[in-house]
Write a protein that holds these residues in place. Structure first.
Motif, PDB file in Angstrom:
ATOM      1  N   MET A   1      34.645 -22.475  10.034  1.00 57.43           N
ATOM      2  CA  MET A   1      35.631 -23.010   9.108  1.00 57.43           C
ATOM      3  C   MET A   1      36.737 -23.700   9.901  1.00 57.43           C
ATOM      4  N   ASN A   2      37.302 -24.695   9.295  1.00 52.01           N
ATOM      5  CA  ASN A   2      38.383 -25.398   9.978  1.00 52.01           C
ATOM      6  C   ASN A   2      39.729 -24.736   9.670  1.00 52.01           C
ATOM      7  N   ASP A   3      40.776 -25.224  10.308  1.00 53.30           N
ATOM      8  CA  ASP A   3      42.103 -24.615  10.163  1.00 53.30           C
ATOM      9  C   ASP A   3      42.621 -24.704   8.737  1.00 53.30           C
ATOM     10  N   ASN A   4      42.314 -25.784   8.053  1.00 49.13           N
ATOM     11  CA  ASN A   4      42.772 -25.950   6.678  1.00 49.13           C
ATOM     12  C   ASN A   4      42.141 -24.886   5.772  1.00 49.13           C
ATOM     13  N   ASP A   5      40.861 -24.612   5.951  1.00 49.30           N
ATOM     14  CA  ASP A   5      40.188 -23.577   5.163  1.00 49.30           C
ATOM     15  C   ASP A   5      40.790 -22.205   5.442  1.00 49.30           C
ATOM     16  N   LEU A   6      41.056 -21.910   6.705  1.00 46.81           N
ATOM     17  CA  LEU A   6      41.639 -20.617   7.062  1.00 46.81           C
ATOM     18  C   LEU A   6      43.033 -20.452   6.470  1.00 46.81           C
ATOM     19  N   ARG A   7      43.839 -21.527   6.484  1.00 45.94           N
ATOM     20  CA  ARG A   7      45.176 -21.454   5.881  1.00 45.94           C
ATOM     21  C   ARG A   7      45.073 -21.250   4.373  1.00 45.94           C
ATOM     22  N   THR A   8      44.123 -21.915   3.729  1.00 48.92           N
ATOM     23  CA  THR A   8      43.938 -21.768   2.280  1.00 48.92           C
ATOM     24  C   THR A   8      43.543 -20.340   1.930  1.00 48.92           C
ATOM     25  N   ILE A   9      42.621 -19.766   2.700  1.00 49.00           N
ATOM     26  CA  ILE A   9      42.192 -18.382   2.452  1.00 49.00           C
ATOM     27  C   ILE A   9      43.355 -17.423   2.676  1.00 49.00           C
ATOM     28  N   ALA A  10      44.126 -17.633   3.725  1.00 47.71           N
ATOM     29  CA  ALA A  10      45.281 -16.767   4.000  1.00 47.71           C
ATOM     30  C   ALA A  10      46.297 -16.853   2.872  1.00 47.71           C
TER      31      ALA A  10
END
Length: 85
Positions: A1-10
């Motif tokens: 997953m990219n950083d944008n996906d990780l930020r969205t999940i967080a």
């Protein structure tokens, strides 16, 4: 997953913790919870297997006694789960 996906999940996790902390606690506890022995499934399978021979050997009275024992066992399992988690 990219950083944008990780930020969205967080962000979604943070919002869930804020909006429904009880649900979030149940979900995080479920990750580390141990798998229970399938007691109720085993009881149901035993009932399914026992009903025909009990009915043939002991008739309706035996069937009623078997169902009473089954329901008592289910009640004990559910009460123990409720009390001890």
């Amino acid at each position: 997953m990219n950083d944008n996906d990780l930020r969205t999940i967080a962000e979604l996790e943070r919002r869930i913790h804020l909006s429904d902390p009880e649900f979030a606690a149940r979900m995080t506890a479920g990750v580390h919870a141990e798998v229970r022995f399938p007691t109720l499934a085993l009881l149901c399978a035993a009932l399914f297997i026992l009903v025909p021979p009990v009915m043939l050997l002991f008739g309706w009275f035996g069937l009623i006694v078997t169902l009473d024992v089954f329901l008592a066992a289910v009640a004990v399992v559910l009460i123990r789960r409720r009390l001890y988690g």
